[in-house]
Structure formats: structure tokens, C-alpha cells
Enzyme design. Structure first.
Site, mmCIF file in Angstrom:
data_model
loop_
_atom_site.group_PDB
_atom_site.id
_atom_site.type_symbol
_atom_site.label_atom_id
_atom_site.label_comp_id
_atom_site.label_asym_id
_atom_site.label_seq_id
_atom_site.Cartn_x
_atom_site.Cartn_y
_atom_site.Cartn_z
ATOM 1 N N HIS A 203 3.618 18.491 -5.179
ATOM 2 C CA HIS A 203 4.744 17.642 -4.765
ATOM 3 C C HIS A 203 5.954 17.832 -5.665
ATOM 4 O O HIS A 203 5.865 18.332 -6.788
ATOM 5 C CB HIS A 203 4.330 16.165 -4.710
ATOM 6 C CG HIS A 203 3.950 15.564 -6.040
ATOM 7 N ND1 HIS A 203 4.877 15.049 -6.919
ATOM 8 C CD2 HIS A 203 2.735 15.362 -6.623
ATOM 9 C CE1 HIS A 203 4.254 14.567 -7.984
ATOM 10 N NE2 HIS A 203 2.970 14.742 -7.825
ATOM 11 N N CYS B 51 -2.299 15.373 -9.862
ATOM 12 C CA CYS B 51 -1.610 16.204 -8.871
ATOM 13 C C CYS B 51 -0.682 17.197 -9.571
ATOM 14 O O CYS B 51 -0.454 17.119 -10.780
ATOM 15 C CB CYS B 51 -0.825 15.330 -7.901
ATOM 16 S SG CYS B 51 -1.865 14.493 -6.685
#
Length: 548
Positions: A445, A464
Site C-alpha cells: 500500500h 504490511c
């Protein structure tokens, strides 16, 4: 009549096994069968303190061939046996240990066979050679160590094969060497890393290098008693060409340039200075570097033989993402990986969609450990970060007034509520996330914290992977969906309304952890083991083989 029956048996043996049965003693066959059958199910066979590890495959192999010997010909080692022994001797080229495959014991028994021809020795040697092939073949194909046994955050689908059939075929066609080498990773990077292992073993044979003492930072033109040691260290790994002034104590510009090359290969700040991190990296022994290469060769054996025509590789330890087409890098960028206590896992999956202007459904562990402590300090934190408290899901989802919640009662919160951050400039996922649904709930992301990409070591996330160039990656992934122009992508990233876009076809993503590799220029690179994953793997790699 009896003679006719024996002749038929001989004919069938030639047809099935490709060997003249007349030279093999029926006594030999019976001794192999008795040895296996008397050892239980699965058999537990030990030969001169050497354990037979392939306890399932080995009995099956001999059963299929009517318990005929595989490696003994006229009470001598066959040519296939000699080829197998030669291949096992080369196991160290793959970073493996030849004696894991009974090499010492096989060599001792082979020498003994020159003077003794008793049936027990022949049977033992045949069993050991078969076990050696089956275990070595397994290790070449999918690694000696099962990663999940040493790291629960390392998930891979290990390659499998019918090693009994491979062995049968290779004996029949007399291509033992080819059969084993065909099991190795075919990737160029694996082959280059093997060459790196060979080069560093040559350095070890030449005496390696000495540890560099700490000291003040020298400037160009200064004299420093450590300079001769530093020159020798840099010459050994070819960061510096050997020159006549090797014993000079002068810290000159050629040394600065060589240090920069060294720093680049080791993922350090490239300033040409002898700071503590550079000195520490220079002082890592050549044996430690050899072991680092060995364990990364093992990691290659855990991977698929084919990554795809197009694929993404994330190297956590290098904080780098590369997009490949036909094994050529077409896009690269820096990443931010998980903190040491929220480590990014290792796995492969398929990126199937991306989401512009995403919500962030905040995971429970982050809510409890990071967000709630901030709320307790300042209830307005929720408004500042545009985080909503929600109850229920789908059509039953409701916004909850945070003032009505007892933020000290964690259990009650976990049972009834959850947090979601709205799209926008403050959203920690930024303008786009790239999804490959997986058991770890990890994805790529964007991020508003762009300044962190300037750091050398970038382990700041909660697991992440934050990426440096989200817009460029979105453009690349959507380049065949012509309606997604650059302007439309930029607009969608800033719109503040969540929008999902499917990818056709899906893009393979491999999240890996390499602390050593050889780059396209032939330079061997090393990185710090930020998650302390190397030691447990090296320990397991050096252990004696276990039952397979």
C-alpha cells in the site's frame, strides 16, 4: 522345466530393470528383502551407526525392483554408484554437507569392498547408496530444512516429486548426474549465488581477512594505522584493485571510493566513511559470509522453479520491490517492511485487485496496542485521524459515539466494536492498496509518511508493505486496461471514495527474505538479518539429516 522358469525370470528382469539378472545373486536379493522386512514398518535400519532416512521411499524402491541391488555389479560398485558418489562430493557447491548423504561411510565401505566380498557388506552398501540418492535428491529439489519448522511466519509450498521413479529411471538410463542436477533451481540468481559461494571459499583458502579495529573517522589525506588492513579487506572481496601502496597508511580517495562500493553491497549509508556500521560489516569473518550464502541458497530451494512471465518480488531484508518481465526488472522501488516485533511474513500469492482511496479496517492487534492508548490520552485523536468506531458489519453496521465507550474495558470493546479509518490524506494506506488475499492479511500500500523511504533500514510498518512508488505500480498493473489513464489513476487515488479495480490476469507476488544474493553486475550483496531468521536456519542446515 525349472531351467525354463529361471530363464523367464531373467528375461523379465532385463525387460523391467535393464540389467542382466544372471550377474545378480538371488541370495543378494533375499538378503536385501530380509533386511528391510525385518526392520519393521516403516523400517528402522542402521548401518554402522548410519541411519537410513528415506524410511518410506527406500522400501518402495526395492519392492518395485524385486529387491534386486541397484548399485552393485559383479560384487563391485557399478558406474552409476561411482557417479552418485561423485555428485555427493559436490554437495558442498550447493551449500550442503556431503556427509549428510553417508559419504564418509560409503567411502570406507567402498574401500573395504576391494578386499571383502561378503554379502552383508554388499547389502549395506547398496542400501546406503540408495538412501543417499533419495535424500540428496529431496534436498536439491525442495531444501534440507522445512521452513515452517523453524519459522511460523515463513510459508511456502515445497516442491514434490516421485523420487523412486526418478531413481529407477536414472539407473535404467545411466544418467544419475543429470537426474540430480535437473532437480536444482533453474534460476540464474541461484547459479550466480553458487558462484559467489565458490569465490568466498577461495578467499577463505587464501586466509580470509582480519577484524578491523574501531577508531576515529579519518579524512582524505590522513594517516591511519588501520588503512593497510582495510585495503587488504577491500582487495579480498574485489571492492578495491590491488595496488603497490597496500602498506601505506594514507587514507586516500581510492580508498574512499572502494569503501563506497563496499557500503553499497552491504546496504549501508554510502558516504565513504569508516563509521561503526561499516567497520562492523568489514569485520564479519569470511566463514560467516560463506554460511550466509549457504543459507540463502537453501531459501532458493524452497521456491517454485518458475515465477511467471511477469511477477513482483519483494526482498524484505533489502527493503526493495522489483517488478519483472521475462526475468528483467522493469520497475523497482524502496519499501517499508514490518517492525521486528511485527515481522512481515514470507509467502507467495496472486495479486488480484487494487483499491483506490481505501478504507483502513484497523486490525485488532493494532487497535489494542497502538490506537486505544492514543485514544485514552486524547479522545480527539479519533477525529484528527478520521477514525470511526463501528458496530456490526454490512447492512447492520452502525457508527458509535466514542464518548459512550469505556476505553479501559478492552474485552468489551473487542467483543462489540471495531475501528475504521476513512479515506483521505491522513489514511495510513495512502491513495491505493494492492491486494493478494492471504492468511497473513498482508498487502502492499501507499503511505503518507514518504520521509521514511530516505532511511537505510526501513522496518517501521505493522507487517504490511508500504511502497515508494504506488502511482507507478498502479500505472504498470493497469496499462492494458486502457480506460485507466494516468489522470484517472491520480484522480481515483485522491477522490476519497473507495473504488476496487480487478486485475486481468492476476500478478504473482513473491515476498521473500534474502540476506545474500549476487546482482546483475556479478557483485555479491549482503544485508543485515533484521528479523534474526538466519541463525535458526543455519543451525538446522548444519544438523544431521532427519527422517524423510
Amino acid at each position: 522345466m525349472k531351467s525354463s522358469y529361471i530363464q523367464r525370470c531373467i528375461f523379465m528382469a532385463v525387460l523391467i530393470f535393464g540389467i542382466p539378472a544372471t550377474i545378480q545373486s538371488f541370495e543378494f536379493d533375499e538378503n536385501i528383502r530380509n533386511r528391510i522386512e525385518s526392520a519393521g514398518t516403516p523400517p528402522k535400519i542402521e548401518i554402522n551407526n548410519e541411519i537410513i532416512y528415506a524410511s518410506i521411499a527406500l522400501p518402495l524402491f526395492y519392492e518395485k525392483r524385486g529387491y534386486q541391488p541397484a548399485w552393485i555389479y559383479k560384487k563391485k560398485l557399478s558406474e552409476n554408484a561411482k557417479r552418485l558418489i561423485g555428485e555427493i562430493k559436490l554437495a558442498s557447491n550447493e551449500g550442503l554437507i556431503p556427509d549428510d548423504y553417508h559419504l564418509i561411510k560409503i567411502s570406507e565401505m567402498s574401500d573395504k569392498l576391494k578386499n571383502e566380498k561378503n554379502i552383508e557388506l554388499l547389502v549395506d552398501l547398496d542400501l546406503l547408496l540408495t538412501d543417499a540418492f533419495l535424500i540428496y535428491a529431496s534436498h536439491l529439489l525442495s531444501g534440507k530444512v522445512n521452513p515452517i519448522t523453524i519459522d511460523p511466519e515463513w510459508f511456502t509450498n515445497l516442491k514434490e516429486a516421485d523420487f523412486v521413479s526418478i531413481l529407477d529411471s536414472s539407473l535404467y538410463h545411466n544418467n544419475i548426474s543429470k537426474a540430480l542436477r535437473d532437480l536444482l533451481p533453474m534460476h540464474d540468481k541461484y547459479k550466480r549465488l553458487k558462484q559467489g559461494l565458490e569465490n568466498y571459499r577461495k578467499i577463505e583458502d587464501q586466509g580470509g581477512w582480519r577484524e578491523i579495529p574501531d577508531g576515529p573517522l579519518p579524512k582524505i589525506g590522513d594517516n591511519d594505522n588501520r588503512v593497510p588492513l582495510i585495503r587488504q579487506r577491500l582487495i579480498a572481496a574485489e571492492d578495491l584493485k590491488e595496488i603497490a601502496v597496500i602498506d601505506s597508511t594514507r587514507y586516500d580517495s581510492s580508498l574512499v571510493d572502494a569503501i563506497k562500493r563496499f557500503q553499497k553491497r552491504h546496504g549501508l549509508d554510502i558516504d565513504g566513511q569508516l563509521g561503526p556500521k561499516t567497520i562492523a560489516a568489514m569485520s564479519v569473518s569470511v566463514l560467516e559470509r560463506i554460511n550466509q550464502i549457504r543459507l540463502n541458497l537453501e531459501r532458493w530451494r524452497w521456491l517454485p522453479q518458475f515465477f511467471g512471465e511477469k511477477y513482483i518480488i519483494v526482498n524484505i531484508a533489502n527493503f526493495e520491490l522489483d517488478v519483472y518481465e521475462k526475468n528483467q526488472i522493469v520497475l523497482d522501488m524502496r519499501i517499508i517492511a514490518g517492525k521486528t516485533y511485527r515481522r512481515t511474513p514470507v509467502f507467495s500469492d496472486q495479486m488480484s485487485y487494487l483499491v483506490f482511496s481505501p478504507y483502513w479496517n484497523i486490525p485488532n492487534n493494532i487497535t489494542v496496542s497502538d490506537i486505544i492508548p492514543m485514544i485514552r490520552k486524547d479522545i480527539e485523536y479519533l477525529n484528527k485521524m478520521k477514525i470511526k468506531v463501528l458496530h456490526g458489519y454490512g447492512s447492520n453496521m452502525k457508527n458509535i459515539d466514542p464518548m459512550t465507550i469505556n476505553w479501559e474495558d478492552i474485552d468489551n470493546f473487542n467483543k462489540n466494536y471495531w475501528l475504521r479509518q476513512e479515506p483521505g490524506p491522513a489514511n495510513l494506506l495512502g491513495g491505493v492498496k494492492f491486494m493478494f488475499p492471504n492468511r497473513f492479511n498482508v498487502y502492499l500500500h501507499d503511505t503518507p509518511a514518504k520521509d521514511l523511504f530516505g532511511k537505510t533500514s526501513r522496518d517501521f510498518s505493522s507487517g504490511c508493505i508500504r511502497i515508494e512508488k504506488p502511482e507507478e505500480l498502479a500505472i504498470y498493473l493497469l496499462k492494458d486496461q486502457f480506460e485507466w489513464t494516468l489522470d484517472k489513476i491520480r484522480e481515483a487515488m485522491k477522490r476519497g471514495t473507495e473504488q476496487t479495480v480487478r486485475l486481468f490476469p492476476a500478478m504473482p507476488v513473491h515476498i521473500l527474505y534474502w540476506t545474500s544474493w549476487v546482482d546483475e553486475n556479478g557483485l555479491i550483496n549482503f544485508r543485515n538479518d533484521i528479523y534474526n531468521r538466519d541463525k535458526s536456519l543455519l543451525d538446522a542446515l548444519n544438523e544431521k539429516s532427519t527422517t524423510n
